[in-house]
Design a protein around this motif. Structure first.
Motif, mmCIF file in Angstrom:
data_model
loop_
_atom_site.group_PDB
_atom_site.id
_atom_site.type_symbol
_atom_site.label_atom_id
_atom_site.label_comp_id
_atom_site.label_asym_id
_atom_site.label_seq_id
_atom_site.Cartn_x
_atom_site.Cartn_y
_atom_site.Cartn_z
ATOM 1 N N ARG A 9 0.941 -1.332 -0.042
ATOM 2 C CA ARG A 9 0.001 0.041 -0.011
ATOM 3 C C ARG A 9 0.840 1.205 0.096
ATOM 4 O O ARG A 9 1.056 1.865 -1.011
ATOM 5 N N ASP A 10 1.502 1.617 1.050
ATOM 6 C CA ASP A 10 2.429 2.779 1.155
ATOM 7 C C ASP A 10 3.711 2.617 0.219
ATOM 8 O O ASP A 10 4.135 3.372 -0.285
ATOM 9 N N THR A 64 3.436 11.390 9.148
ATOM 10 C CA THR A 64 3.160 11.221 8.006
ATOM 11 C C THR A 64 4.388 12.071 6.851
ATOM 12 O O THR A 64 4.650 11.537 5.923
HETATM 13 O O1 KIV Z 1 1.778 8.422 6.271
HETATM 14 C C1 KIV Z 1 0.512 8.348 6.275
HETATM 15 O O2 KIV Z 1 0.025 9.086 7.416
HETATM 16 C C2 KIV Z 1 -0.345 7.073 5.937
HETATM 17 C C3 KIV Z 1 -1.547 7.041 6.509
HETATM 18 C C4 KIV Z 1 -2.645 6.742 5.731
HETATM 19 C C5 KIV Z 1 -1.164 5.914 7.639
HETATM 20 O O3 KIV Z 1 0.286 6.449 5.242
#
Ligand code: KIV
Ligand code: ZN
Length: 516
Positions: free
Chosen positions: A15-16, A173
């Motif tokens: 995902r990230d 983040t």
């Molecule tokens: O970096 C971030 O804040 C995220 C959130 C969606 C958890 O990836």
């Protein structure tokens, strides 16, 4: 440390990690990585952002159905449609988690959300309650917590725990936090929130200042019991905390940390190779744990010390993190059954006998050129552009390059575009440049080359070169890969692969851009 507490490893490579420029993965690629993560005994696999596109939804659903030992998680903004989509994608999971989030820093609430803090709390509580209709395992993240007011974090976290959140994630983040300060924030939150004991505290750190792992470990030292991380530290911008570094730090220093993970660390290097070859993000040689030099001792003094006693200069054993897994497995006399078995052991599955036959044929071609075939060569056979290429728009038919001292290099290329063969020649600054220009003169695609990199897959001058080409067109970024013992051919394959991906890349929403 006897009876260490459990540190939950939440992997967000799919995902990230996928939010890195050009790292988007197909369903099959996500499945291969998810199976590797499960084999490594990762606790939670964040498989994607289901509302982003139909492809993302399908990929999360496929991972949820294929994985049984790890919890599979889907990301959702604090919005009804996102949560419903995530709930639906996770329906087939043995153990499924919905991860919902909303931004909490003043700058994000004012500039991005345009919402008052009270409304943000209300929306977060509603989202967690709604997610609980699908699963008892709900994670809530306060996006940009690293720049949020701790008082406000206490308020929103207490409210979402009351609403049923079982994991509270504190993301840095934008990678702004400092280790001691971040650890202190975690400690304070856990002390001050009255119902904190009802949830696991988690951290999600970005690496903009190179501190993602340090910040994560400081949080662990102060009570966090889940770390969100990615293989090779892949992730948005400078990436996320690297899974291998977090896991090995905790495992190597039981005297310092009161917790350990359930991870099978011998799967770390194979997983790192897999992610690198699928995403086209090479691992720097001096990268901790998984870099080619991580266990190489060059200086004579060090070598002498290591030969006398390993502990002199080694705090970990290479084999404990899986370095011995890249075995020399095959040669030109290896048969089809041995090939199939080894591919299965590497979690490489084929959709049909034809697909297996095609890759086996290319394995034989490679074995003619290269004496010893390693696991990494086998992995490259399937990430290479040639695999599953029959459905692709553009195919490389032949390439001829001429490079001579004192002469301008030139290339002649034949490619098939939508089944029609076309040829072109071009001059260039080098043979790769000439090849790209010849291909471009046929396709006329107006792309911008953002990155070109070559990596030797194994050692020796007969090693396959794995080339990554990153192209950008109208804001869309893709990575193409190609592998071959001839690096000019590998480059042309990678360039064509990137063009094919550009033609296919679907529109997808980014979780952290948009309204909520
Ligand atoms: O970096 C971030 O804040 C995220 C959130 C969606 C958890 O990836
Ligand atoms: Zn993130």
């Amino acid at each position: 440390m006897s009876n260490p507490e459990r540190l939950i490893i939440f992997d967000t490579t799919l995902r990230d990690g996928e939010q890195s420029p050009g790292a988007s993965m197909t369903r099959e690629e996500k499945l291969r990585i998810a199976k590797a993560l499960e084999k490594m005994r990762v606790d939670v696999i964040e498989a994607g952002f289901p509302i982003a596109s139909t492809g993302d939804f399908d990929a999360v659903r496929a991972v949820a159905e294929a994985v049984s030992d790890s919890t599979v998680c889907g990301l959702a903004r604090a919005l009804e449609a996102d949560i419903d989509r995530a709930g639906e994608a996770l329906r087939g999971a043995n153990s499924g988690r919905i991860h919902t989030f909303i931004a909490t820093s003043p700058i994000h609430m004012q500039q991005k959300l345009r919402m008052a803090p009270d409304k943000v709390v209300e929306q977060a509580v509603w989202a967690v309650r709604h997610a609980r209709n699908y699963t008892d395992d709900v994670e809530f993240s306060a996006e940009d917590a690293g720049r949020s007011d701790p008082e406000f974090l206490c308020r929103i976290f207490e409210a979402v725990i009351d609403a049923g959140a079982t994991t509270i994630n504190v993301p840095d983040t934008v990678g702004y936090a400092m280790p001691a300060q971040f650890g202190e924030t975690i400690r304070q939150l856990m002390e001050r929130i009255p119902n904190a004991h009802k949830a696991v505290f988690s951290v999600h750190c970005h690496n903009d200042l190179g501190l993602a792992v340090a910040n994560s470990l400081s949080a662990v030292k102060n009570g966090a019991r889940q770390v969100e991380c990615t293989i090779n530290g892949l992730g948005e911008r400078a990436g996320n905390a690297s899974l291998e570094e977090v896991v090995m730090a905790v495992r190597t220093r039981p005297d310092y940390f009161a917790c350990d993970t359930a991870l099978d660390a011998t799967q770390i290097v194979p997983s790192s190779r897999l992610v690198s070859s699928i995403t086209g993000f090479p691992v720097q040689p001096n990268k901790a744990i998984v870099g080619a030099n991580a266990f190489a001792h060059e200086s004579g003094i060090h070598q002498d010390g290591v030969l006398k006693s390993r502990e002199t200069y080694e705090i970990m054993r290479a084999e404990d993190v899986g370095w011995s897994h890249n075995r020399m497995v095959m040669g030109k006399h290896s048969g089809r059954n041995a090939f199939r078995t080894r591919m299965q052991e590497l979690d490489i599955l084929f959709n049909s006998e034809e697909e297996l036959n095609d890759v086996f044929r290319r394995f034989k071609e490679l074995a003619d050129k290269k004496h010893e075939i390693f696991d990494d060569d086998l992995r490259a056979l399937v990430t290479d552009a040639g695999f599953r290429a029959e459905h692709e728009r553009i195919k490389l038919i032949s390439l001829k390059v001429c490079s001579e001292t004192g002469e301008t290099p030139h290339a002649g290329v034949v490619i098939a575009v939508d089944g029609e063969e076309r040829s072109a020649t071009a001059l260039g600054g080098g043979p790769v440049d000439a090849s790209f220009k010849a291909i471009e003169s046929i396709i006329g695609s107006r792309v911008r080359l953002q990155l070109y990199s070559v990596n030797a897959i194994t050692s020796g001058t007969d090693a396959q070169g794995e080339v990554t080409v990153r192209l950008e067109r109208e804001g869309r970024i893709v990575n193409g890969q190609g592998a071959d013992t001839d690096i000019v051919i590998a480059s042309a394959k990678a360039y064509i692969n990137a063009h094919n991906k550009l033609a296919q890349a679907p529109e997808r929403a980014h979780p952290q851009q948009g309204d909520v």
